[in-house]
Design a protein around this motif. Structure first.
Motif, PDB file in Angstrom:
ATOM      1  N   LEU B  55       0.655  -0.631   0.059  1.00  0.00           N
ATOM      2  CA  LEU B  55      -0.380   0.408   0.034  1.00  0.00           C
ATOM      3  C   LEU B  55       0.463   1.402  -0.371  1.00  0.00           C
ATOM      4  O   LEU B  55       1.940   1.053   0.585  1.00  0.00           O
ATOM      5  CB  LEU B  55      -0.865  -0.253   1.278  1.00  0.00           C
ATOM      6  CG  LEU B  55      -2.154   0.390   1.021  1.00  0.00           C
ATOM      7  CD1 LEU B  55      -3.073  -0.078   0.067  1.00  0.00           C
ATOM      8  CD2 LEU B  55      -2.761   1.068   2.526  1.00  0.00           C
ATOM      9  N   GLY B  56       0.812   2.482  -1.016  1.00  0.00           N
ATOM     10  CA  GLY B  56       1.535   3.234  -1.035  1.00  0.00           C
ATOM     11  C   GLY B  56       0.234   4.277  -2.021  1.00  0.00           C
ATOM     12  O   GLY B  56      -0.410   4.245  -2.414  1.00  0.00           O
ATOM     13  N   GLN B  57       1.338   5.440  -2.469  1.00  0.00           N
ATOM     14  CA  GLN B  57       1.017   6.637  -3.431  1.00  0.00           C
ATOM     15  C   GLN B  57      -0.087   6.007  -4.160  1.00  0.00           C
ATOM     16  O   GLN B  57      -0.870   6.081  -5.111  1.00  0.00           O
ATOM     17  CB  GLN B  57       1.648   7.318  -3.786  1.00  0.00           C
ATOM     18  CG  GLN B  57       1.218   8.048  -4.930  1.00  0.00           C
ATOM     19  CD  GLN B  57       2.417   9.726  -4.684  1.00  0.00           C
ATOM     20  OE1 GLN B  57       3.073   9.677  -3.743  1.00  0.00           O
ATOM     21  NE2 GLN B  57       2.335   9.865  -6.363  1.00  0.00           N
ATOM     22  N   THR B 122       9.538  -2.324  -1.831  1.00  0.00           N
ATOM     23  CA  THR B 122      10.726  -2.597  -0.927  1.00  0.00           C
ATOM     24  C   THR B 122      11.123  -0.788   0.454  1.00  0.00           C
ATOM     25  O   THR B 122      11.266  -1.481   1.572  1.00  0.00           O
ATOM     26  CB  THR B 122      11.913  -2.834  -1.159  1.00  0.00           C
ATOM     27  OG1 THR B 122      12.186  -2.210  -2.938  1.00  0.00           O
ATOM     28  CG2 THR B 122      12.057  -4.114  -1.580  1.00  0.00           C
ATOM     29  N   ALA B 123      10.507  -0.391  -0.479  1.00  0.00           N
ATOM     30  CA  ALA B 123      11.550   1.147   0.427  1.00  0.00           C
ATOM     31  C   ALA B 123      10.254   1.119   0.899  1.00  0.00           C
ATOM     32  O   ALA B 123      10.637   1.458   2.241  1.00  0.00           O
ATOM     33  CB  ALA B 123      11.070   2.216  -0.647  1.00  0.00           C
ATOM     34  N   ARG B 124       8.936   0.834   0.674  1.00  0.00           N
ATOM     35  CA  ARG B 124       7.317   0.770   1.916  1.00  0.00           C
ATOM     36  C   ARG B 124       7.658   0.515   3.283  1.00  0.00           C
ATOM     37  O   ARG B 124       7.764   0.185   4.057  1.00  0.00           O
ATOM     38  CB  ARG B 124       6.573   0.368   0.535  1.00  0.00           C
ATOM     39  CG  ARG B 124       5.132   0.653   1.923  1.00  0.00           C
ATOM     40  CD  ARG B 124       4.465   2.043   2.024  1.00  0.00           C
ATOM     41  NE  ARG B 124       3.630   1.525   2.756  1.00  0.00           N
ATOM     42  CZ  ARG B 124       2.898   2.819   3.235  1.00  0.00           C
ATOM     43  NH1 ARG B 124       3.123   4.537   3.186  1.00  0.00           N
ATOM     44  NH2 ARG B 124       2.027   2.566   4.095  1.00  0.00           N
ATOM     45  N   ALA B 125       8.376  -1.114   2.687  1.00  0.00           N
ATOM     46  CA  ALA B 125       9.028  -2.025   3.429  1.00  0.00           C
ATOM     47  C   ALA B 125       9.627  -1.812   4.645  1.00  0.00           C
ATOM     48  O   ALA B 125       9.253  -1.846   5.397  1.00  0.00           O
ATOM     49  CB  ALA B 125       9.486  -3.739   3.142  1.00  0.00           C
ATOM     50  N   ALA B 126      10.884  -1.234   4.275  1.00  0.00           N
ATOM     51  CA  ALA B 126      11.709  -0.567   5.237  1.00  0.00           C
ATOM     52  C   ALA B 126      10.898   0.945   5.877  1.00  0.00           C
ATOM     53  O   ALA B 126      11.385   0.943   7.343  1.00  0.00           O
ATOM     54  CB  ALA B 126      12.711   0.188   3.826  1.00  0.00           C
ATOM     55  N   ALA B 127      10.448   1.684   4.989  1.00  0.00           N
ATOM     56  CA  ALA B 127       9.184   2.682   6.229  1.00  0.00           C
ATOM     57  C   ALA B 127       8.866   1.988   7.143  1.00  0.00           C
ATOM     58  O   ALA B 127       8.138   2.681   8.202  1.00  0.00           O
ATOM     59  CB  ALA B 127       8.334   3.795   4.694  1.00  0.00           C
ATOM     60  N   VAL B 128       7.659   0.681   6.990  1.00  0.00           N
ATOM     61  CA  VAL B 128       7.190  -0.130   7.883  1.00  0.00           C
ATOM     62  C   VAL B 128       7.848  -0.429   9.451  1.00  0.00           C
ATOM     63  O   VAL B 128       7.286  -0.589   9.810  1.00  0.00           O
ATOM     64  CB  VAL B 128       6.573  -1.047   7.808  1.00  0.00           C
ATOM     65  CG1 VAL B 128       5.991  -1.760   8.101  1.00  0.00           C
ATOM     66  CG2 VAL B 128       5.113  -0.477   6.027  1.00  0.00           C
ATOM     67  N   ALA B 133       3.898   1.415  13.091  1.00  0.00           N
ATOM     68  CA  ALA B 133       2.434   1.444  13.579  1.00  0.00           C
ATOM     69  C   ALA B 133       1.563   1.478  12.661  1.00  0.00           C
ATOM     70  O   ALA B 133       0.165   1.413  12.268  1.00  0.00           O
ATOM     71  CB  ALA B 133       2.400   3.174  14.214  1.00  0.00           C
ATOM     72  N   GLN B 134       2.421   1.512  10.597  1.00  0.00           N
ATOM     73  CA  GLN B 134       1.902   2.030   9.805  1.00  0.00           C
ATOM     74  C   GLN B 134       1.665   0.405   9.444  1.00  0.00           C
ATOM     75  O   GLN B 134       2.170  -0.537   9.222  1.00  0.00           O
ATOM     76  CB  GLN B 134       2.845   2.287   8.609  1.00  0.00           C
ATOM     77  CG  GLN B 134       2.843   4.203   8.757  1.00  0.00           C
ATOM     78  CD  GLN B 134       3.709   4.344   7.312  1.00  0.00           C
ATOM     79  OE1 GLN B 134       4.638   4.266   7.540  1.00  0.00           O
ATOM     80  NE2 GLN B 134       3.263   5.365   6.314  1.00  0.00           N
ATOM     81  N   VAL B 139      -0.597  -6.149  -1.625  1.00  0.00           N
ATOM     82  CA  VAL B 139      -1.249  -5.694  -2.596  1.00  0.00           C
ATOM     83  C   VAL B 139      -0.810  -6.745  -4.629  1.00  0.00           C
ATOM     84  O   VAL B 139      -0.053  -5.986  -4.591  1.00  0.00           O
ATOM     85  CB  VAL B 139      -1.586  -4.238  -3.485  1.00  0.00           C
ATOM     86  CG1 VAL B 139      -2.829  -4.354  -4.474  1.00  0.00           C
ATOM     87  CG2 VAL B 139      -1.904  -3.863  -2.148  1.00  0.00           C
ATOM     88  N   PHE B 140      -1.708  -7.565  -5.052  1.00  0.00           N
ATOM     89  CA  PHE B 140      -1.308  -8.326  -6.019  1.00  0.00           C
ATOM     90  C   PHE B 140      -2.693  -7.366  -6.879  1.00  0.00           C
ATOM     91  O   PHE B 140      -3.445  -6.869  -6.199  1.00  0.00           O
ATOM     92  CB  PHE B 140      -2.054  -9.473  -5.629  1.00  0.00           C
ATOM     93  CG  PHE B 140      -1.686 -10.528  -5.458  1.00  0.00           C
ATOM     94  CD1 PHE B 140       0.122 -11.222  -5.794  1.00  0.00           C
ATOM     95  CD2 PHE B 140      -1.378 -11.011  -4.252  1.00  0.00           C
ATOM     96  CE1 PHE B 140       1.191 -11.686  -5.250  1.00  0.00           C
ATOM     97  CE2 PHE B 140       0.060 -11.456  -3.431  1.00  0.00           C
ATOM     98  CZ  PHE B 140       1.215 -11.989  -4.207  1.00  0.00           C
ATOM     99  N   TYR B 141      -2.215  -7.241  -7.678  1.00  0.00           N
ATOM    100  CA  TYR B 141      -3.356  -6.317  -9.178  1.00  0.00           C
ATOM    101  C   TYR B 141      -2.846  -7.108 -10.144  1.00  0.00           C
ATOM    102  O   TYR B 141      -1.575  -7.397 -10.987  1.00  0.00           O
ATOM    103  CB  TYR B 141      -2.707  -4.687  -9.169  1.00  0.00           C
ATOM    104  CG  TYR B 141      -1.386  -4.599  -8.951  1.00  0.00           C
ATOM    105  CD1 TYR B 141      -0.459  -4.607  -8.471  1.00  0.00           C
ATOM    106  CD2 TYR B 141      -1.220  -3.969 -10.344  1.00  0.00           C
ATOM    107  CE1 TYR B 141       0.726  -3.620  -8.695  1.00  0.00           C
ATOM    108  CE2 TYR B 141       0.065  -3.430 -10.872  1.00  0.00           C
ATOM    109  CZ  TYR B 141       0.785  -3.637  -9.809  1.00  0.00           C
ATOM    110  OH  TYR B 141       2.649  -2.679 -10.619  1.00  0.00           O
TER     111      TYR B 141
END
Lengths: 164, 164
Positions: B55-57, B122-128, B133-134, B139-141
């Motif tokens: 999940l992201g922008q 991966t960037a999102r994973a790092a951010a998480v 708390a996020q 997401v499969f698409y």
């Protein structure tokens, strides 16, 4: 793999050392993305990308909606890469007094590089060659950078820390 | 340099042999483009691209407006390249009965490749990881291909003729 967001100055350095990017524009909710050849420039506090193309779908769309997004990537390996995402505003530099200075600046910067690699313009040139009735219009343009982000992936945690 | 538009089947063969592409979406006239990892699939007359992300922008934007554009490129030299531009429609494959078959298909195809290279996820994973708390949402698409064009540039006029 370690991923870090890079500083704003490091983002600009990626733009400065690359020429090929992908330019995205949109019309009525439909996005369109094509590879382009761009040269980075900085004038005081303003950051710009200059490009040259010929009349076609992307120019028609950007004339209607000047909001664009540009993507750069440097991939050394699957787990070692840099990506830069730029949001910006398209401005055309027509051949008139008002835009003379910027048009000459764009021309000079683009001319420093022997080969203007751009599928759009060359494909268009080929099409024009096949259909001589179509107009061939050279378009100089710039993109005013409004937002920039850059991510670095590396297998070396120390590099990732230094980049932060 | 000679440039030719390639046949529809040749366009699909570029999708079949590549995994990394650039996906563009748009919200309220603002385009956004990021590198993604996609796998091509054909089911009867339908041509699809499957992807996995978090999940992201881009997911938020594509949920709001499913119209997308995808770009592929194969660059051998400045005057030898192939570019493919795909227009399509984003569809999410949530974990429910209705989408079970397609989600499993996407998972199986993506799993064939050892490494899911995607800066976004991966960037999102790092951010998480940094902000536990996020929520972390896989997401499969799929992207339903509605239009595809492909251009080949070569320094060999005979290859350009064969590709046409």
């Amino acid at each position: 793999m370690h991923i870090k967001e890079m500083s704003r100055e490091e983002c600009f350095s990626v733009l400065a050392r690359n020429r090929v990017a992908r330019l995205s524009c949109a019309r009525q909710g439909q996005p369109y993305v094509v590879p382009v050849y761009l040269v980075y420039d900085r004038v005081a506090d303003e950051h710009l990308l200059y490009g040259f193309t010929t009349l076609g779908q992307k120019v028609e769309w950007m004339r209607e909606n000047p909001l664009v997004c540009v993507e750069y990537e440097e991939v050394s390996a699957l787990d070692q890469w840099v990506t830069v995402i730029v949001s910006g505003r398209y401005e055309e530099l027509p051949d008139n007094d008002e835009h003379r200075h910027e048009r000459l600046r764009a021309h000079a910067l683009l001319q420093q590089h022997a080969f203007w690699w751009e599928p759009g313009s060359t494909a268009r040139a080929a099409a024009v060659h096949r259909h001589p009735a179509q107009p061939f219009e050279a378009v100089f343009y710039c993109i005013h950078i409004t937002r920039i982000t850059c991510h670095l992936a590396t297998d070396d945690p120390a590099s990732a820390r230094r980049a932060h």
